[in-house]
Design an enzyme around this catalytic site. Structure first.
Site, PDB file in Angstrom:
ATOM      1  N   CYS A  33     -18.825  -2.902 -16.677  1.00  0.00           N
ATOM      2  CA  CYS A  33     -19.780  -2.294 -16.133  1.00  0.00           C
ATOM      3  C   CYS A  33     -20.105  -3.215 -15.233  1.00  0.00           C
ATOM      4  CB  CYS A  33     -19.367  -1.458 -15.513  1.00  0.00           C
ATOM      5  SG  CYS A  33     -19.621  -1.327 -13.880  1.00  0.00           S
TER       6      CYS A  33
ATOM      7  N   GLU B 147       1.169  -1.031  -0.409  1.00  0.00           N
ATOM      8  CA  GLU B 147      -0.515  -0.427  -0.056  1.00  0.00           C
ATOM      9  C   GLU B 147       1.079   1.202   0.038  1.00  0.00           C
ATOM     10  OE1 GLU B 147      -2.936   0.437  -0.458  1.00  0.00           O
ATOM     11  OE2 GLU B 147      -3.680  -1.776  -0.262  1.00  0.00           O
TER      12      GLU B 147
ATOM     13  N   CYS C 272     -18.119   1.548 -19.477  1.00  0.00           N
ATOM     14  CA  CYS C 272     -18.954   1.199 -18.849  1.00  0.00           C
ATOM     15  C   CYS C 272     -19.600  -0.291 -19.168  1.00  0.00           C
ATOM     16  CB  CYS C 272     -20.557   2.023 -18.939  1.00  0.00           C
ATOM     17  SG  CYS C 272     -19.588   3.749 -18.522  1.00  0.00           S
TER      18      CYS C 272
ATOM     19  N   CYS D 204     -25.278   3.081 -11.085  1.00  0.00           N
ATOM     20  CA  CYS D 204     -24.765   3.966 -11.908  1.00  0.00           C
ATOM     21  C   CYS D 204     -25.658   5.239 -11.591  1.00  0.00           C
ATOM     22  CB  CYS D 204     -23.443   3.528 -12.607  1.00  0.00           C
ATOM     23  SG  CYS D 204     -22.996   4.982 -12.681  1.00  0.00           S
TER      24      CYS D 204
ATOM     25  N   CYS E  15     -13.823   1.497 -14.095  1.00  0.00           N
ATOM     26  CA  CYS E  15     -13.374   3.171 -14.301  1.00  0.00           C
ATOM     27  C   CYS E  15     -12.955   3.863 -14.138  1.00  0.00           C
ATOM     28  CB  CYS E  15     -14.909   3.425 -12.741  1.00  0.00           C
ATOM     29  SG  CYS E  15     -15.669   4.678 -12.971  1.00  0.00           S
TER      30      CYS E  15
END
Length: 424
Positions: free
Chosen positions: A231, A65, A228, A237, A221
């Site tokens: 997705c 991270e 899209c 959405c 995204c």
């Protein structure tokens, strides 16, 4: 009328929230099913999934991270594998020197990340008996360099704590899912997004859910040309539905929320642009222009005892930009200096460092090298100076050493300095 002091802000209008429990359940299921099918095979994920020891698992996630802050996955993979091979545990990292950490980090940028990671590892070993904190709250409170996002990621992925995460990818996904068009970098909007992330996170698979949300932002995204059609949560959405139905359709939940002065809607001066579709969201404040800086840099060269060309490098201060890294002797320049004045300033600097008078005549202008840091547009004005025999710098000013080209590239030097050597 203004709210009395101490009155909490009213909740945002429902169209911006995930207020239907049935929809939340469906969204979690759709996203996790997609993640199980499509997730990228990344080394830290494999380690987190197979490592039985909670401390080692948390350490592995933590390293990934920190490296992934401001840096692309493709770049991080090699660095991560080398790091975990060299320091597979917190204890191993705690015993490393900052010089070793900087050498391995060289080229990854934002060097304070590696330094803080090592400081925090030492703290865990010396003050926490080698045991990582077990909650997002304690991770953030006790470990230097661990902010709210990193704490949430470690806690959810390593310990299964049902806590959300908000990074750039999550901001983009949530703003599109709920048509949030206010400035997404403002503290008020960020706080709302954290509330949403914490409400959405799947209680039984929080780590996978958070990674799925980030993965969706990283691979589907995306900022400029989102996919899209692929997705898994497109039916949830609002930006996608608004794009499909357009403004005139009398479907109430694809319109702006309809509440005047809504803190989460786009500003009235920048309404929905139908040509942009879902990429209307998120909105950001205008970026600050990077500061322009110029630095004179001298590549001092000599023939070593075995005939190989060697270069003199000096260590930067232990705080500030590129802290503790090595570089060619360098001097920040005032803007607008003529070339002759630049040369004189550098010669004076070298004389002060080396206590050696015959510098100016040998300085040869090589050219300029540009390097863009996140907030600085830096131009290095590069000179070379061949020397006979040994020259020592005043070590009270900064440590220095002679290195071969191979040793130079293995040292803790910045990408900018590698560009300088390649360009000379």
């Amino acid at each position: 009328a203004a709210l009395p002091v101490g009155t909490p802000a009213p909740p945002p209008p429902a169209p911006h929230l995930f207020s239907d429990p049935t929809e939340v359940e469906a969204l979690r299921g759709d996203l996790l099913a997609w993640y199980d099918r499509c997730k990228r095979d990344l080394p830290w994920r494999a380690l987190a999934a197979t490592e039985p020891d909670a401390d080692r698992r948390a350490y592995a996630v933590w390293v990934s991270e920190i490296m992934l802050q401001q840096t692309q996955v493709a770049t991080v993979i090699d660095y991560y594998n080398r790091w975990m091979q060299k320091w597979p545990t917190l204890q191993a990292l705690a015993q490393a020197s900052l010089e070793e950490v900087n050498e391995l980090w060289a080229g990854l940028g934002y060097y304070s990340r590696g330094k803080r990671l090592q400081e925090a590892a030492r703290k865990v070993v010396s003050e926490l008996a080698g045991r990582m904190p077990r909650t997002a709250e304690d991770l953030q409170k006790l470990l230097p360099g661990v902010g709210r996002y990193t704490a949430g990621a470690i806690a959810s992925i390593s310990y299964g704590q049902a806590t959300g995460v908000v990074d750039g990818n999550v901001i983009r996904v949530l703003c599109r899912l709920r048509c949030i068009g206010a400035d997404s970098s403002s503290p008020a909007v960020i706080d709302r997004l954290w509330d949403m992330a914490n409400a959405l996170v799947d209680r039984s698979r929080p780590g996978d859910f958070n990674q799925a949300l980030m993965e969706l932002g990283a691979t589907v995204c995306v900022p400029k040309a989102p996919l899209c059609g692929e997705c898994p949560v497109k039916q949830h959405c609002r930006a996608q539905r608004r794009k499909l139905f357009g403004k005139p359709t009398p479907v109430p939940d694809v319109e702006d929320c309809g509440v005047g002065g809504c803190p989460l809607c786009p500003p009235a001066t920048e309404p929905w642009d139908s040509s942009l579709g879902v990429t209307n969201f998120p909105r950001k404040a205008a970026k600050k222009q990077p500061r322009v800086a110029r630095t004179a840099t001298c590549v001092l060269e000599r023939r070593g005892c075995h005939g190989a060309l060697e270069y003199l490098i000096v260590q930067r201060p232990s705080s500030g930009l590129l802290a503790g890294l090595w570089e060619f002797p360098s001097l920040p320049l005032a803007q607008g200096l003529q070339e002759e004045k630049q040369r004189e300033a550098l010669a004076d600097h070298l004389r002060a460092c080396m206590g050696w008078p015959g510098v100016a005549g040998g300085l040869r202008f090589i050219g300029e090298v540009v390097h863009i840091f996140s907030h600085i547009h830096q131009t290095y004005v590069v000179y070379s100076l061949p020397l006979d025999g040994d020259v020592t710098l005043d070590t009270a000013l900064s440590p220095s050493r002679w290195v071969t080209e191979e040793e130079f590239y293995a040292s803790a030097v910045s990408t900018a300095m590698k560009k300088v050597l390649r360009g000379r």
